[in-house]
Scaffold this motif. Structure first.
Motif, PDB file in Angstrom:
ATOM      1  N   VAL A 189      -1.025 -15.872 -10.159  1.00 30.15           N
ATOM      2  CA  VAL A 189      -1.081 -14.441  -9.856  1.00 30.15           C
ATOM      3  C   VAL A 189      -1.556 -13.729 -11.111  1.00 30.15           C
ATOM      4  O   VAL A 189      -0.896 -13.784 -12.160  1.00 30.15           O
ATOM      5  N   ASN A 190      -2.694 -13.112 -11.003  1.00 30.44           N
ATOM      6  CA  ASN A 190      -3.298 -12.417 -12.149  1.00 30.44           C
ATOM      7  C   ASN A 190      -3.368 -13.316 -13.387  1.00 30.44           C
ATOM      8  O   ASN A 190      -3.094 -12.883 -14.512  1.00 30.44           O
ATOM      9  N   GLY A 191      -3.659 -14.583 -13.140  1.00 35.88           N
ATOM     10  CA  GLY A 191      -3.804 -15.513 -14.253  1.00 35.88           C
ATOM     11  C   GLY A 191      -2.511 -16.158 -14.704  1.00 35.88           C
ATOM     12  O   GLY A 191      -2.519 -17.012 -15.582  1.00 35.88           O
TER      13      GLY A 191
ATOM     14  N   SER B 244       3.707 -10.284   1.497  1.00 36.81           N
ATOM     15  CA  SER B 244       4.389  -9.173   2.172  1.00 36.81           C
ATOM     16  C   SER B 244       3.577  -7.902   1.943  1.00 36.81           C
ATOM     17  O   SER B 244       2.846  -7.794   0.953  1.00 36.81           O
ATOM     18  N   LEU B 245       3.703  -6.949   2.851  1.00 35.23           N
ATOM     19  CA  LEU B 245       2.902  -5.730   2.773  1.00 35.23           C
ATOM     20  C   LEU B 245       3.100  -4.999   1.452  1.00 35.23           C
ATOM     21  O   LEU B 245       2.162  -4.432   0.889  1.00 35.23           O
ATOM     22  N   ASP B 246       4.333  -5.019   0.956  1.00 39.07           N
ATOM     23  CA  ASP B 246       4.592  -4.287  -0.284  1.00 39.07           C
ATOM     24  C   ASP B 246       4.243  -5.103  -1.525  1.00 39.07           C
ATOM     25  O   ASP B 246       4.412  -4.632  -2.657  1.00 39.07           O
ATOM     26  N   GLY B 247       3.770  -6.323  -1.308  1.00 39.92           N
ATOM     27  CA  GLY B 247       3.344  -7.150  -2.437  1.00 39.92           C
ATOM     28  C   GLY B 247       4.494  -7.782  -3.207  1.00 39.92           C
ATOM     29  O   GLY B 247       4.281  -8.459  -4.211  1.00 39.92           O
ATOM     30  N   GLN B 248       5.724  -7.600  -2.741  1.00 39.20           N
ATOM     31  CA  GLN B 248       6.885  -8.150  -3.463  1.00 39.20           C
ATOM     32  C   GLN B 248       6.992  -9.670  -3.306  1.00 39.20           C
ATOM     33  O   GLN B 248       7.556 -10.342  -4.161  1.00 39.20           O
ATOM     34  N   PHE B 249       6.499 -10.185  -2.198  1.00 35.46           N
ATOM     35  CA  PHE B 249       6.680 -11.614  -1.939  1.00 35.46           C
ATOM     36  C   PHE B 249       5.337 -12.288  -1.683  1.00 35.46           C
ATOM     37  O   PHE B 249       4.495 -11.771  -0.949  1.00 35.46           O
TER      38      PHE B 249
ATOM     39  N   MET C 227       0.810  -1.201   0.000  1.00 38.48           N
ATOM     40  CA  MET C 227       0.000   0.000   0.000  1.00 38.48           C
ATOM     41  C   MET C 227       0.852   1.264   0.000  1.00 38.48           C
ATOM     42  O   MET C 227       0.385   2.366   0.188  1.00 38.48           O
ATOM     43  N   SER C 228       2.172   1.064  -0.183  1.00 36.57           N
ATOM     44  CA  SER C 228       3.078   2.202  -0.150  1.00 36.57           C
ATOM     45  C   SER C 228       2.832   3.149  -1.315  1.00 36.57           C
ATOM     46  O   SER C 228       3.188   4.308  -1.274  1.00 36.57           O
ATOM     47  N   GLU C 229       2.188   2.633  -2.356  1.00 34.90           N
ATOM     48  CA  GLU C 229       1.977   3.465  -3.533  1.00 34.90           C
ATOM     49  C   GLU C 229       0.602   4.101  -3.562  1.00 34.90           C
ATOM     50  O   GLU C 229       0.140   4.533  -4.611  1.00 34.90           O
TER      51      GLU C 229
ATOM     52  N   THR D 189       3.766 -27.071  10.351  1.00 37.19           N
ATOM     53  CA  THR D 189       2.688 -26.197  10.836  1.00 37.19           C
ATOM     54  C   THR D 189       3.222 -24.778  11.007  1.00 37.19           C
ATOM     55  O   THR D 189       4.438 -24.562  11.045  1.00 37.19           O
ATOM     56  N   GLY D 190       2.304 -23.835  11.143  1.00 36.10           N
ATOM     57  CA  GLY D 190       2.650 -22.465  11.552  1.00 36.10           C
ATOM     58  C   GLY D 190       3.622 -21.739  10.647  1.00 36.10           C
ATOM     59  O   GLY D 190       4.499 -21.023  11.134  1.00 36.10           O
ATOM     60  N   ALA D 191       3.480 -21.885   9.322  1.00 42.16           N
ATOM     61  CA  ALA D 191       4.400 -21.195   8.409  1.00 42.16           C
ATOM     62  C   ALA D 191       4.218 -19.684   8.504  1.00 42.16           C
ATOM     63  O   ALA D 191       3.093 -19.189   8.666  1.00 42.16           O
ATOM     64  N   VAL D 192       5.334 -18.971   8.417  1.00 38.03           N
ATOM     65  CA  VAL D 192       5.295 -17.497   8.421  1.00 38.03           C
ATOM     66  C   VAL D 192       6.292 -16.991   7.387  1.00 38.03           C
ATOM     67  O   VAL D 192       7.211 -17.706   6.971  1.00 38.03           O
ATOM     68  N   MET D 193       6.102 -15.735   6.994  1.00 31.65           N
ATOM     69  CA  MET D 193       7.017 -15.127   6.029  1.00 31.65           C
ATOM     70  C   MET D 193       7.329 -13.705   6.483  1.00 31.65           C
ATOM     71  O   MET D 193       6.418 -12.958   6.860  1.00 31.65           O
ATOM     72  N   ALA D 194       8.605 -13.342   6.457  1.00 30.90           N
ATOM     73  CA  ALA D 194       9.019 -12.001   6.849  1.00 30.90           C
ATOM     74  C   ALA D 194       8.865 -11.042   5.668  1.00 30.90           C
ATOM     75  O   ALA D 194       8.622 -11.462   4.529  1.00 30.90           O
ATOM     76  N   ALA D 195       9.035  -9.753   5.965  1.00 31.35           N
ATOM     77  CA  ALA D 195       8.842  -8.723   4.934  1.00 31.35           C
ATOM     78  C   ALA D 195       9.797  -8.907   3.760  1.00 31.35           C
ATOM     79  O   ALA D 195       9.475  -8.538   2.620  1.00 31.35           O
ATOM     80  N   ASP D 196      10.963  -9.512   4.014  1.00 35.68           N
ATOM     81  CA  ASP D 196      11.937  -9.687   2.926  1.00 35.68           C
ATOM     82  C   ASP D 196      11.815 -11.045   2.240  1.00 35.68           C
ATOM     83  O   ASP D 196      12.694 -11.443   1.469  1.00 35.68           O
TER      84      ASP D 196
END
Lengths: 413, 452
Positions: A92-94, A110-115, A1-3, A143-150
């Protein structure tokens, strides 16, 4: 949402006839709206066991046996898990990923949509895949998979085989944390709630070391103290890990294995840090059965009898909003002030950067409403996605369906 | 009742008592100091006026005896009196200040886990309403901390702790099963959907892990009912979907609380209005009474509607209509946790009468009904104990036989499984069904139209 500054905040109303889709397809599933509100999408059925995704009336080229977890990604796109010939991937988008597997779930973005990431299973072996790159190592349980911003990913994995009902093997600890697929050396009975720091370099999580002892692992090191239970830890900064811990039946906030807050509560969870890192908030029960927000170990003067589901800081940390239920109705409170909406449901609020504007979607008698700073700005919708506030705080983006028409509306505050 | 070849004449002494490896290896590791320390800690730190009042109030009158199906099934053997079970466990621990032997503990594990269903029938017969089930659960709490919980139920709790469901169902297996049932149910309604993670739905439907593991058809049936009734519903794809809680029955209160938290926070995340749960009794106890309260939720933060009440709602509102009533003679078993614990027995009868032509009540019934003998975690202690469970349920078999019913409705998973065993063991020639089975079988498979 940075843009979001690049989004169209000028056109007051854009419309897409959503219900009309129902005449084109056998059936249309629940809608999803893009973050910038320019697109609405839904999984649609074309024939027996033939599905696709319709975005603004245009159908993805590819057709699938199954599609699920349609989700908005980046500003205007959508991703979904798709299956063909009983194999799954993410589209992703088809555009399909190249890796296909026996099953895929738990979409992470990720918040910036990069990952984009997900958990997957192939031939009964489990792993995580990020941006179409799967872990090299696979495990018999995950179980419990997570992903960081990078894009760094981690999950709890089973690293030692365990025969059915073998409680002795379980006692020895068969679970570890794998980061980017590589397991840590130490094993535990249980591991829960992996947290990354903002840079994605440090990890913290809760563990059980024996039948009744719980601990916190911070960067591969187990805190020395043992507790009756623990909840999800959060990094205050790269060197400081906070965790709610239970001692003698009460909950207290610890930092780096030492008491951080002095008060003890009947419950303490949902640690939430202000973006500037100056304030720490949590949902607490004090006294038993009464729910409050605590900020830096000081509780709000208002308390509710049923539940506080989630809390949110504004970007500058000046405002804190809590979604709560009291006497059978849902409401929102901002900086200790209840809005007194008596709603059937309150969704996730959006706070302007300076905290002066708060917008939230609520449901009353089956209809959706948009409320901004306590004032109802729109009502009578059959569906609404969470609103967005412009960077300067002067406008609110409404995304909803009214009389079968999807409406992207800009509302001036 | 019959000859020696007949199971009605089995006695506790005629049934082999298995050796449980988890209990034995746990006992082996214990030292007298450890035993005393754990018991003292639990009694000192985890009990209060409630426990003190129970201990000081009991007059040893024995009126509780008549309430207990174990006592009645074992030819009124005094050792099965609820008061005796308390005397032979927690009272002795209290009297000896925790200085008890391993042989004593071996017996205490059996009494608390296998000779009491914590069904609370005895509390109704006690002149003071003493909650003997609470005291048996306190013994189980001590056994949990001493690590001498029976093997199979401990494995169930281990599963809960890892997966947040009781049967080691993996995340992908859960979702795959829902999609499989959705696909199959489209034979009935081509646009039927089991909506996953639908934000803002009116209802989150939750089940217990045996459904995706062994009884996926129940999910199919529920989906058919939801679809026909025009309900705006969803099921979660994430852990928190399983409402069962065996940790509640082993005294692992910390894992029990973790399970209940995940359950309610899943509903909160999905922004649903209320939760409807399938036909399970103990799960209702977990989310309505025990698991929620460990987390400081005095009452459940979401309205939790048991299947019995939900069926009642669907039928009385006309969202589901019965095409043709079920013909066979049926009887109804009242599960302790939703009858004695929630008072749903009259609603259950109204539903049965709306669905079935020929209903006969068993005696005793409603909140006085005899326990299935399986609940309270007893059946979860596993196959090694099935033989004695059958002996301990003779009174239930006699009660069922007296109805002359062809079909036994058991609206609870544990009851259902336990009663299957009883019906088979005592050769009662009854079919056992969930209430949902009968509604599915008799309902008009058409979509509800408001005002039609």
């Amino acid at each position: 949402m940075s843009e979001k500054t690049s989004w169209d905040w000028e056109t007051e109303l854009k419309e897409i006839p959503f219900n009309e889709w129902k005449t084109h397809f056998n059936w249309v599933q629940a809608p999803q709206v893009s973050q910038n509100g320019e697109s609405i999408a839904a999984v649609v059925n074309l024939d027996e066991m033939v599905f696709s995704v319709c975005v603004n009336g245009q159908v993805w080229e590819e057709e699938y046996e199954k599609i699920w977890s349609l989700t908005s990604v980046s500003d205007s796109g959508f991703a979904a898990f798709v299956a063909r010939d009983e194999e799954w991937t993410l589209s992703v988008n088809g555009q399909e990923w190249t890796h296909w597997c026996d099953f895929i779930w738990q979409m992470m973005k990720s918040l910036d949509g990069q990952f984009l990431g997900a958990a997957f299973q192939t031939d009964s072996e489990y792993g995580v895949i990020v941006n179409d790159t799967p872990w090299e190592d696979r495990y018999e349980n995950l179980t419990g998979a997570v992903m960081a911003a990078d894009g760094t990913s981690a999950a709890v994995v089973q690293v030692v085989p365990m025969p059915g009902a073998d409680v002795e093997a379980f006692k020895k600890g068969v679970f570890s944390v794998a980061c980017n697929g590589v397991p840590e050396d130490r094993r535990f009975l249980n591991i829960w709630d992996i947290s990354f720091d903002t840079a994605g370099r440090q990890m913290g999580y809760g563990v059980r070391t024996d039948r009744e002892s719980y601990g916190i692992v911070q960067n591969d090191t187990l805190w020395k103290n043992r507790f009756e239970s623990v909840w999800k830890p959060e990094f205050l900064d790269e060197n400081s890990l906070l965790a709610p811990v239970r001692i003698n039946g009460k909950w207290q906030l610890y930092k780096n294995d030492a008491p951080f807050w002095q008060n003890k509560y009947d419950q303490l969870w949902h640690l939430t840090l202000s973006p500037d890192g100056k304030d720490v908030a949590a949902i607490v029960s004090a006294p038993y059965g009464r729910w409050r927000v605590a900020v830096n170990d000081t509780v709000w003067h208002v308390a509710w009898d049923t539940m506080i589901s989630d809390i949110y800081f504004s970007q500058d940390g000046s405002s804190l909003a809590a979604v709560y239920k009291h006497k059978d109705v849902w409401d929102l409170a901002v900086n200790q002030t209840p809005w007194q909406m008596a709603a059937d449901m309150v969704f996730v609020p959006c706070l302007s950067q300076d905290g002066s504007v708060v917008a939230v979607v609520i449901q009353k008698k089956g209809q959706y409403q948009l409320v901004v700073n306590k004032k109802t700005m729109a009502s009578g919708f059959s569906f609404m996605a969470d609103p967005v506030i412009s960077a300067d705080g002067s406008k609110v983006l409404l995304k909803g369906i009214e009389n079968g028409i999807y409406k992207r509306r800009i509302i001036r505050v | 009742m019959k000859t020696k070849e007949n199971p009605m004449t089995d006695t506790p002494s005629s049934v082999e008592k298995p050796t449980d490896p988890a209990i034995e290896s746990g006992l082996e590791r214990l030292t007298p100091d450890r035993i005393q320390q754990v018991i003292q800690d639990v009694l000192k730190k985890e009990t209060g006026p409630r426990f003190k009042a129970y201990v000081e109030t009991c007059m040893h009158c024995g009126l509780c005896a008549e309430a207990c199906p174990y006592f009645l099934s074992n030819d009124r053997d005094p050792q099965f009196m609820p008061a005796a079970k308390v005397k032979n466990t927690i009272w002795e621990m209290l009297k000896k200040n925790g200085n008890v032997s391993k042989d004593f503990l071996r017996r205490a594990v059996r009494i608390s886990h296998l000779e009491c269903n914590v069904c609370k029938r005895c509390s109704m017969y006690c002149p003071f309403g003493i909650d003997i089930a609470y005291m048996m659960l306190l013994v189980r709490r001590i056994c949990h901390k001493l690590e001498i919980t029976p093997q199979y139920i401990q494995d169930t709790v281990n599963s809960h702790s890892v997966t947040l469901n009781q049967m080691w169902v993996k995340d992908d297996e859960w979702i795959d099963t829902l999609q499989w049932q959705e696909e199959d149910a489209r034979d009935e309604f081509e646009d039927l959907e089991i909506p996953l993670d639908k934000m803002g739905a009116d209802i989150m439907y939750s089940v217990i892990a045996p459904e995706p593991k062994f009884q996926a058809g129940l999910i199919y049936q529920a989906a058919t009912m939801m679809h026909a009734a025009g309900i705006n519903w969803t099921m979660p794809s994430t852990p928190g979907w399983d409402n069962s809680n065996m940790a509640m029955y082993t005294g692992d209160n910390e894992i029990s609380g973790r399970i209940a938290r995940a359950f309610f926070e899943t509903a909160a995340k999905l922004r649903v209005k209320r939760i409807v749960m399938g036909e399970c009794g103990h799960a209702f106890r977990s989310v309505y009474d025990m698991g929620n309260r460990w987390n400081s939720w005095v009452m459940p933060p979401f309205e939790v509607v048991h299947a019995l009440a939900f069926y009642h709602e669907l039928l009385t509102e006309g969202r589901i209509t019965i095409k043709e009533k079920y013909k066979k003679k049926v009887t109804l078993h009242d599960p302790c946790n939703v009858s004695r614990g929630r008072g749903l027995h009259d609603k259950a009868r109204e539903v049965v009468n709306m669905v079935c032509e020929d209903f006969v009540d068993m005696v005793p019934n409603r909140e006085h009904n005899y326990c299935c003998g399986a609940g309270g975690g007893v059946i979860n202690c596993g196959p090694p104990y099935k033989g004695e469970r059958m002996v301990n349920n003779r009174v239930k078999a006699e009660q069922l036989a007296a109805t002359g019913a062809e079909v036994l409705i058991a609206p609870c998973h544990n009851c259902h499984s336990g009663l299957e065993d009883i019906v088979h063991h005592y050769d009662l020639k009854m079919e056992i069904k969930f209430l949902g089975d009968l509604i599915y079988e008799t309902m008009d498979k058409k979509i509800y139209t408001p005002g039609a």
